[in-house]
Motif scaffolding. Structure first.
Motif, PDB file in Angstrom:
ATOM      1  N   VAL A  24      54.627 -46.005  93.308  1.00  0.00           N
ATOM      2  CA  VAL A  24      53.961 -45.632  92.508  1.00  0.00           C
ATOM      3  C   VAL A  24      52.905 -46.476  92.193  1.00  0.00           C
ATOM      4  O   VAL A  24      52.049 -45.947  91.722  1.00  0.00           O
ATOM      5  CB  VAL A  24      55.286 -46.450  91.713  1.00  0.00           C
ATOM      6  CG1 VAL A  24      54.840 -46.026  89.861  1.00  0.00           C
ATOM      7  CG2 VAL A  24      56.462 -45.499  91.888  1.00  0.00           C
ATOM      8  N   CYS A  25      52.680 -47.493  92.895  1.00  0.00           N
ATOM      9  CA  CYS A  25      51.427 -48.769  92.159  1.00  0.00           C
ATOM     10  C   CYS A  25      50.161 -48.384  93.144  1.00  0.00           C
ATOM     11  O   CYS A  25      48.899 -47.920  92.722  1.00  0.00           O
ATOM     12  CB  CYS A  25      51.262 -49.568  91.852  1.00  0.00           C
ATOM     13  SG  CYS A  25      53.402 -50.401  90.812  1.00  0.00           S
ATOM     14  N   THR A  41      63.417 -41.008 106.126  1.00  0.00           N
ATOM     15  CA  THR A  41      62.299 -41.456 105.052  1.00  0.00           C
ATOM     16  C   THR A  41      62.446 -42.530 105.414  1.00  0.00           C
ATOM     17  O   THR A  41      63.845 -43.091 105.385  1.00  0.00           O
ATOM     18  CB  THR A  41      62.413 -40.800 104.186  1.00  0.00           C
ATOM     19  OG1 THR A  41      63.160 -41.522 103.246  1.00  0.00           O
ATOM     20  CG2 THR A  41      62.094 -39.594 103.723  1.00  0.00           C
ATOM     21  N   PRO A  42      61.451 -42.984 105.222  1.00  0.00           N
ATOM     22  CA  PRO A  42      61.403 -45.203 104.960  1.00  0.00           C
ATOM     23  C   PRO A  42      61.834 -45.468 104.199  1.00  0.00           C
ATOM     24  O   PRO A  42      62.969 -46.516 104.080  1.00  0.00           O
ATOM     25  CB  PRO A  42      59.543 -45.493 104.816  1.00  0.00           C
ATOM     26  CG  PRO A  42      58.699 -43.998 105.486  1.00  0.00           C
ATOM     27  CD  PRO A  42      59.832 -42.818 105.031  1.00  0.00           C
ATOM     28  N   THR A  43      61.572 -45.393 103.103  1.00  0.00           N
ATOM     29  CA  THR A  43      62.898 -45.375 101.749  1.00  0.00           C
ATOM     30  C   THR A  43      64.635 -45.312 102.370  1.00  0.00           C
ATOM     31  O   THR A  43      65.394 -46.193 101.383  1.00  0.00           O
ATOM     32  CB  THR A  43      62.654 -44.280 100.268  1.00  0.00           C
ATOM     33  OG1 THR A  43      61.468 -44.676 100.290  1.00  0.00           O
ATOM     34  CG2 THR A  43      63.990 -44.983  99.275  1.00  0.00           C
ATOM     35  N   ASN A  44      64.782 -43.992 103.073  1.00  0.00           N
ATOM     36  CA  ASN A  44      66.427 -43.931 103.142  1.00  0.00           C
ATOM     37  C   ASN A  44      66.347 -44.972 104.438  1.00  0.00           C
ATOM     38  O   ASN A  44      67.798 -45.664 104.784  1.00  0.00           O
ATOM     39  CB  ASN A  44      66.874 -43.003 103.376  1.00  0.00           C
ATOM     40  CG  ASN A  44      66.498 -41.343 102.259  1.00  0.00           C
ATOM     41  OD1 ASN A  44      66.461 -41.576 101.236  1.00  0.00           O
ATOM     42  ND2 ASN A  44      66.187 -40.124 102.322  1.00  0.00           N
ATOM     43  N   TYR A  63      50.427 -45.823 100.120  1.00  0.00           N
ATOM     44  CA  TYR A  63      51.991 -45.709 100.712  1.00  0.00           C
ATOM     45  C   TYR A  63      51.885 -44.670 101.898  1.00  0.00           C
ATOM     46  O   TYR A  63      52.579 -44.675 103.430  1.00  0.00           O
ATOM     47  CB  TYR A  63      52.452 -45.816  99.222  1.00  0.00           C
ATOM     48  CG  TYR A  63      54.085 -44.973 100.055  1.00  0.00           C
ATOM     49  CD1 TYR A  63      54.899 -46.690 100.412  1.00  0.00           C
ATOM     50  CD2 TYR A  63      54.625 -44.090 100.571  1.00  0.00           C
ATOM     51  CE1 TYR A  63      56.470 -45.548 100.506  1.00  0.00           C
ATOM     52  CE2 TYR A  63      56.031 -43.755 100.383  1.00  0.00           C
ATOM     53  CZ  TYR A  63      56.940 -44.859 100.936  1.00  0.00           C
ATOM     54  OH  TYR A  63      58.154 -44.588 100.790  1.00  0.00           O
ATOM     55  N   THR A  64      51.049 -44.031 101.597  1.00  0.00           N
ATOM     56  CA  THR A  64      50.760 -42.399 102.631  1.00  0.00           C
ATOM     57  C   THR A  64      50.581 -42.860 103.572  1.00  0.00           C
ATOM     58  O   THR A  64      51.607 -42.560 104.561  1.00  0.00           O
ATOM     59  CB  THR A  64      50.340 -41.188 101.831  1.00  0.00           C
ATOM     60  OG1 THR A  64      49.162 -41.746 101.080  1.00  0.00           O
ATOM     61  CG2 THR A  64      51.306 -41.015 100.954  1.00  0.00           C
ATOM     62  N   LEU A  86      59.611 -53.806  97.202  1.00  0.00           N
ATOM     63  CA  LEU A  86      58.335 -53.593  97.947  1.00  0.00           C
ATOM     64  C   LEU A  86      57.624 -51.371  98.073  1.00  0.00           C
ATOM     65  O   LEU A  86      56.822 -51.272  97.387  1.00  0.00           O
ATOM     66  CB  LEU A  86      58.218 -53.837  98.806  1.00  0.00           C
ATOM     67  CG  LEU A  86      56.741 -54.048  99.567  1.00  0.00           C
ATOM     68  CD1 LEU A  86      55.671 -54.816  98.625  1.00  0.00           C
ATOM     69  CD2 LEU A  86      56.694 -54.461 100.913  1.00  0.00           C
ATOM     70  N   ASP A  87      58.980 -51.153  98.526  1.00  0.00           N
ATOM     71  CA  ASP A  87      58.161 -49.779  99.128  1.00  0.00           C
ATOM     72  C   ASP A  87      58.186 -48.711  97.273  1.00  0.00           C
ATOM     73  O   ASP A  87      57.024 -48.360  97.573  1.00  0.00           O
ATOM     74  CB  ASP A  87      60.180 -49.136  99.443  1.00  0.00           C
ATOM     75  CG  ASP A  87      59.940 -47.752  99.725  1.00  0.00           C
ATOM     76  OD1 ASP A  87      59.320 -47.223 101.246  1.00  0.00           O
ATOM     77  OD2 ASP A  87      60.021 -46.758  98.997  1.00  0.00           O
TER      78      ASP A  87
END
Length: 307
Positions: free
Chosen positions: A138-139, A69-72, A144-145, A132-133
């Motif tokens: 969240v905001c 995933t992008p976060t990982n 994001y998607t 930033l991710d």
């Protein structure tokens, strides 16, 4: 700020780094055998633990497709810098401080400082990307998607590492004009950086990105509290959407722990740079190892947010 200069510990004993050079050699530090052995055991154990934990995290993210995933991917970048810190910087820093002698020559001394600056910058940049991710997730979830894709995150991570190499390489080249030769004795690893470059380094590598990280996470926490209240009070939300939002909020809060630990470990190091603490003093050594401890703690914290 005066130049950053690593110098041997003051001592009056006859033991020299290079005995054949007599007056041209630096002196070995004088530590009780038990103290030196304990320092070696603690520092090299921490280095080994850091390598193993980060290697395990890297293998886990790389092996399991559901973790791609992008976060990982950003977590993978941070784990890579932490792995190199444990593999290279920790052992060299420990041995040089404990013995006060550098036996690897001027070119490897130059490479050591280059790697130290690059990995520090890459770590700060990765923390900024994580913030930033989570801010976008969240905001601004709709944005994001649609905008945060694997390709764009890979590009961002690549740019962070490239900029870290180019910027810090240019900084060292401008200040040293080659490998460090301005040493007071043989067995010293020294890099001289003028005061204006140090101020620029503090601003670009630490103050600006860390201020941005804090600002982003303040907004994330405010949004997380607001959305938590809404989810508790609203019964009309779809169950699946509610579960998804809760997962995002939990991930944001746990990654916030990564950021907070990072800041706590980095602030003493920044303070020593600003206050002209001797690079080979005990205060600097323990400040640097507090910074390195962050590389060991990170994989333990990050393992709880993999999704």
């Amino acid at each position: 700020m005066s130049p950053l200069l690593r110098s041997p510990l003051a001592g009056s004993g006859p033991d020299l780094c290079y005995p054949l050079l007599l007056n041209a050699s630096c002196r070995l530090s004088f530590r009780p055998r038990f103290t030196a052995s304990l320092l070696y055991m603690l520092t090299f154990s921490l280095a080994l633990l850091t390598v193993l934990l980060n290697l395990l995290l890297i293998v886990s993210i790389s092996h399991f497709r559901q973790l791609h995933t992008p976060t990982n991917l950003v977590l993978l970048s941070l784990a890579a810098s932490d792995l190199l810190i444990g593999l290279v910087l920790m052992p060299l820093e420990a041995h040089y401080y404990i013995s006060s002698c550098w036996f690897l020559g001027p070119w490897l001394c130059y490479a050591y400082y280059m790697l130290c600056y690059v990995l520090t910058s890459a770590s700060v940049a990765s923390i900024l990307l994580i913030s930033l991710d989570r801010y976008l997730a969240v905001c601004q979830p709709l944005r994001y998607t649609s905008e945060v894709t694997m390709g764009r995150v890979q590009l961002a991570v690549g740019l962070c590492w490239s900029c870290a190499v180019v910027y810090n390489g240019s900084l060292l080249v401008v200040n040293t004009r080659g490998p460090p030769r301005r040493t007071s004795c043989q067995g010293e690893c020294a890099v001289v950086v003028d005061g204006s470059s140090v101020l620029l380094e503090l601003l670009v590598t630490f103050l600006a990105p860390i201020s941005t990280v804090v600002a982003l996470y303040l907004q994330v926490f405010a949004a997380a509290l607001s959305q938590t209240r809404k989810m508790r009070s609203s019964r009309a939300a779809a169950a699946g959407g509610t579960v998804a939002r809760r997962l995002e909020l939990k991930a944001a809060l746990r990654l916030g722990v990564v950021v907070v630990v990072f800041l706590l470990c980095f602030f003493p190091f920044i303070g020593f740079m600003a206050q002209e603490v001797s690079v080979n003093s005990a205060a600097w050594f323990w400040g640097a190892w507090l910074l390195y401890l962050n590389s060991c703690l990170n994989p333990l914290i990050r393992a709880t947010v993999l999704h």
